[in-house]
Write an enzyme that holds these catalytic residues in place. Structure first.
Site, mmCIF file in Angstrom:
data_model
loop_
_atom_site.group_PDB
_atom_site.id
_atom_site.type_symbol
_atom_site.label_atom_id
_atom_site.label_comp_id
_atom_site.label_asym_id
_atom_site.label_seq_id
_atom_site.Cartn_x
_atom_site.Cartn_y
_atom_site.Cartn_z
ATOM 1 N N HIS A 41 0.864 -1.100 -0.127
ATOM 2 C CA HIS A 41 0.072 0.037 -0.032
ATOM 3 C C HIS A 41 0.921 1.388 -0.069
ATOM 4 C CE1 HIS A 41 -2.973 2.934 1.467
ATOM 5 N NE2 HIS A 41 -3.990 2.143 1.271
ATOM 6 N N ARG B 85 -6.799 10.360 -0.298
ATOM 7 C CA ARG B 85 -6.326 10.952 -1.484
ATOM 8 C C ARG B 85 -7.767 11.145 -2.171
ATOM 9 N NH1 ARG B 85 -2.982 6.341 -3.150
ATOM 10 N NH2 ARG B 85 -3.505 5.531 -1.322
#
Lengths: 248, 605
Positions: B236, B256
């Protein structure tokens, strides 16, 4: 690298007898109590029992009493503690001890089984779905943040000092009940149970549960007090009682 | 030494995360008896840590979405080595599984018209993730846990499975011990569902909890099941990097999705510098367009921060290696900047990302509404696992099913964020359904006492060696460091061969591991048992990664940096041979039917 001493509860097999044992270990920046316990496990006491899981404050497994205060070990930073004296780490006192820092919290799972489950109203739309406004779900979402660490149960004096485990469900399950009672879709009624079976009246709102909640849920103000008010409105309001006498 | 107790169930589910609970619900609802074994307390499984949401093409926020787009996104993200049938089933069934959770009490965030709200996420063309702030996993697990409570499922908490026992080549039962007392328990079952999650603990920097030791992978492998795609590990892109004790803890992609941007030490949004060709048509041309996408402007394309995880992780890695990293070896993830765009930014951030706010405040003394976070890649997910039949989730061992992270196929070479939670409920349900169906027509199998005795004796050997044996924690740490350094984000032949050689050494040390004390809640002993699983899984990862001489998805090789068409035609399988050695072979990727090929083509624009 500096050092700190941790005074950890060690028990004999089968629970019961035990004593504090001091462990001195190296510490570094940003460490939490759970890191120190792991380091002690790896270097000095491989059989030290400690329950943990996510180490990020999300699962609620590593509940303990640190310097006497109920906390998650993974969210207790060492720089928030006085390290000039030993840091005491002991198991939650309200629950039976299994070993060292691990307690038997199975009572909580049994309590939940005894509570009425979620019962949604008929769907709003033909496709079997519902409509809810964000402002209506906000209230319930606060309660659903609960990670079931049971620290509120640990600190509740009705359970901790008076041992009312058979009559009283404790703050965690008032939060659970509030989440269901205030759920926009739920159609069941838990007020009779809250009054008679769960004895919400035993709570005298000292707010200890709210203070220890790692998720910062306003347990007393937003869950317990509104439930108490609903119980009072239903069963003790003189006007309602009068009306009930007339209408039967 | 005998087992303390024996149990017989129609269906035995191992693991109580999202997939295990969903399987148990389905099987119990079908009217068979169900036992559920979990290593932790109920409701603590790694699923609670999932943050962003679950992907389902319900088209609430953008009516252009459909199962076809979701299917195409999943295949593209997986670089076309996915099991297409699983990707198809997943895309078609996820919406119903999500709606079902609402009927069971889950409280998702809402759209203005009162439906389930869906958010943007990496690799998904349209807003698709049903979510609850940034604690969707907790909502999922609590909903399933509470629903299970009333279905008569027998839950065996804090039990660890040591051995999967077969009867005539068919899954028959397991030997387990309870952590609390260290007693042994034998379970026989007509069908067994593995739902044990991942194996992130094979690495030093990981977002996984202690439970992620690849138990299901290893138990199935040792019993003869085939594993596939083990080389595909998802790193990740955004884990915490500072302070050291929290390194690896996940920072949700939701940051994000809500407008967070990645910057290097020069303040540059480096994700604009490297956009893969197949994603160019869907990626914003400039920051302005990216922001419009975040604001759900349907004419805008997504910002490059929301490219697939494998790509973003490598870009971060590149910036750090080039000396443009943050002070503690990551890059900057900035959500605070949105105050330039919206009036009540700090309140907005706290409402949308409450756990992240809390996590940084408590663990790093950092206020994400004012200060950029430092982030770097962390081992997060394994795409590889037990090979299963797409429809039934049955493994290559009859009677053994698998669902969730320990099963393989849906994700191919790289998983899209949000597809794991929906994977759990879609395939958890199917595994439970087909396991119950098999159980109903099968007799109760016999669990071989000799096999149980042997497994039991082997598991107790560390006590005989006592403190004179190897310290299991040290072997585990050495293993994690080796995997991190040698089979990590950027790989090459030499380092991986070195890893395989080292693994042999770790295996030898693990066989000499010793512990002192009693069996009750003995963490050292537990580590000895977990270690065996981590070693088998690590070997499968390393050997599969050596075999795939190309770069694809989560598997990147600096000695073969390009994707090679030929390698897109097969999956790599590992299987235990009679002599105990690991056989690595190739299995052809099943050809897509014409209509699905067309779906993919249509979505390429």
């Amino acid at each position: 690298m500096s050092q700190a001493t941790f005074r950890i509860w060690r028990s004999e097999p089968g629970g019961g007898a035990g004593q504090f044992t001091d462990y001195t270990t190296e510490i570094s920046e940003g460490m939490v109590v759970l890191d120190a316990v792991h380091k002690i496990q790896a270097d000095q006491a491989p059989d030290l029992a400690c329950r943990w899981n996510c180490k990020a404050g999300k699962c609620g497994s590593c509940s303990a009493e640190i310097n006497g205060k109920p906390k998650l070990m993974c969210m207790s930073r060492l720089n928030s503690l006085d390290l000039t004296v030993p840091v005491t780490v002991e198991p939650m006192r309200t629950f039976p001890l299994i070993k060292d820092l691990v307690t038997d919290v199975s009572w909580n799972f049994r309590v939940k089984k005894g509570l009425k489950k979620f019962k949604p109203r008929t769907p709003d739309a033909a496709d079997g779905t519902w409509r809810m406004a964000q402002r209506d779900v906000d209230r319930v979402q606060e309660f659903r943040k609960c990670i079931e660490c049971f620290l509120c149960q640990d600190v509740c004096h009705v359970l901790r000092d008076h041992d009312k485990h058979d009559e009283f469900i404790g703050p965690r399950f008032f939060v659970y009940s509030a989440a269901l009672e205030m759920h926009p879709l739920d159609s069941d009624d838990r007020l009779q149970d809250l009054k008679d079976k769960n004895n919400i009246g035993y709570c005298n709102i000292t707010k200890c549960c709210t203070k220890v909640c790692p998720e910062h849920i306003h347990i007393t103000d937003n869950a317990i007090i509104p439930l108490k008010e609903r119980v009072v409105d239903r069963f003790y309001d003189p006007v309602t009682r009068l009306l009930r006498m007339i209408t039967g | 030494m005998a087992a303390h107790a024996t149990y017989a169930y129609d269906v035995l589910v191992i693991g109580a995360g999202g997939a295990g609970l969903r399987a148990a619900i389905e099987a119990a609802s079908a009217g068979v008896t169900v036992g559920l074994i979990c290593k932790s307390l109920l409701g603590k499984a790694h699923t609670v840590m999932a943050e962003g949401g679950m992907a389902a093409a319900m088209a609430h926020n953008d009516d252009r979405d459909s199962w076809k787009v979701h299917f195409a996104d999943t295949m593209r993200g997986g670089q076309y080595v996915n099991n297409w049938r699983m990707a198809e089933i997943h895309a078609k069934e996820a919406p119903d599984r999500v709606r079902e959770l609402e009927a069971w009490g889950a409280v998702f965030d809402r759209t203005p018209d009162g439906r389930i709200n869906q958010r943007n996420f990496g690799g998904h063309r349209y807003p698709r993730l049903a979510h609850v702030g940034d604690r969707t996993g907790l909502e999922l697990i609590r909903t399933l846990q509470d629903h299970t409570t009333y279905l008569g499922v027998t839950v065996h908490m804090e039990h660890t499975v040591i051995e999967l026992v077969l009867d005539g080549g068919r899954a028959a039962g397991v030997l387990a011990y309870d952590r609390e007392r260290g007693r042994f328990h034998v379970f026989s079952a007509k069908a067994i569902v593995m739902a044990t999650g991942g194996a992130g603990r094979a690495y030093k920097i990981t977002s996984n909890s202690w439970e992620g030791t690849g138990d299901g992978h290893a138990l199935a492998y040792r019993a003869g099941a085939e594993l596939i795609d083990m080389e595909f590990i998802q790193f990740h892109p955004t884990g915490m990097v500072w302070p050291p004790s929290v390194r690896g803890i996940l920072v949700t992609e939701g940051v994000r999705g809500e407008g967070g941007v990645l910057r290097n030490s020069e303040g540059r949004r480096f994700m604009f510098d490297d956009i893969p060709d197949n994603y160019k048509p869907q990626t914003a041309a400039d920051p302005e367009e990216g922001w419009r996408y975040v604001m759900q402007d349907k004419t805008a394309r997504r910002p490059p921060e929301l490219l697939t995880r494998d790509h973003v992780a490598r870009c971060i890695n590149r910036e750090v290696k080039a000396g443009r990293g943050s002070p503690h070896g990551g890059v900057f993830l900035d959500i605070a900047w949105i105050k330039e765009k919206i009036a009540d930014a700090p309140a907005h951030i706290k409402r949308k990302l409450p756990s992240m706010y809390h996590q940084f405040k408590e663990l790093a003394d950092l206020d994400i509404t004012t200060t950029p976070m430092e982030v770097g890649p962390t081992t997060h997910y394994i795409m590889g696992g037990i090979r299963v039949d797409a429809d039934s989730q049955e493994s290559t061992i009859p009677g053994l099913f698998a669902a969730g992270e320990c099963a393989a196929g849906i994700n191919g070479a790289n998983r899209l964020g949000g597809n794991s939670l929906s994977d759990l409920i879609v395939f958890g349900k199917r595994a439970g359904e087909y396991a119950a169906e098999l159980a109903r027509k099968s007799p109760q199998p016999r669990v071989d006492e000799g096999a149980v005795e042997r497994a039991l004796a082997a598991s107790l050997a560390p006590f005989e060696r006592g403190n004179a044996g190897e310290n299991p924690y040290k072997v585990q740490q050495d293993l994690q460091e080796a995997m991190q350094a040698l089979v990590g984000i950027v790989r090459n032949e030499g380092e991986m061969q070195e890893a395989v050689a080292k693994l042999a050494g770790f295996n030898e040390r693990a066989s000499r591991a010793g512990v002192d004390g009693h069996r009750e809640y003995n963490s050292g002993w537990h580590t000895c048992i977990d270690l065996r699983n981590l070693l088998d899984v690590s070997e499968a990862i390393a050997r599969s990664a050596i075999e795939r001489k190309e770069s694809r998805g989560g598997h990147f090789r600096e000695d073969f940096p390009d994707k090679v068409a030929e390698f897109g035609t097969f999956n790599i399988a590992t299987r235990r041979q009679a002599d105990g050695s690991m056989q690595v072979s190739r299995r052809p990727v099943k050809e897509l039917p014409a209509e699905l090929k067309q779906v993919i083509e249509e979505q390429k624009q």
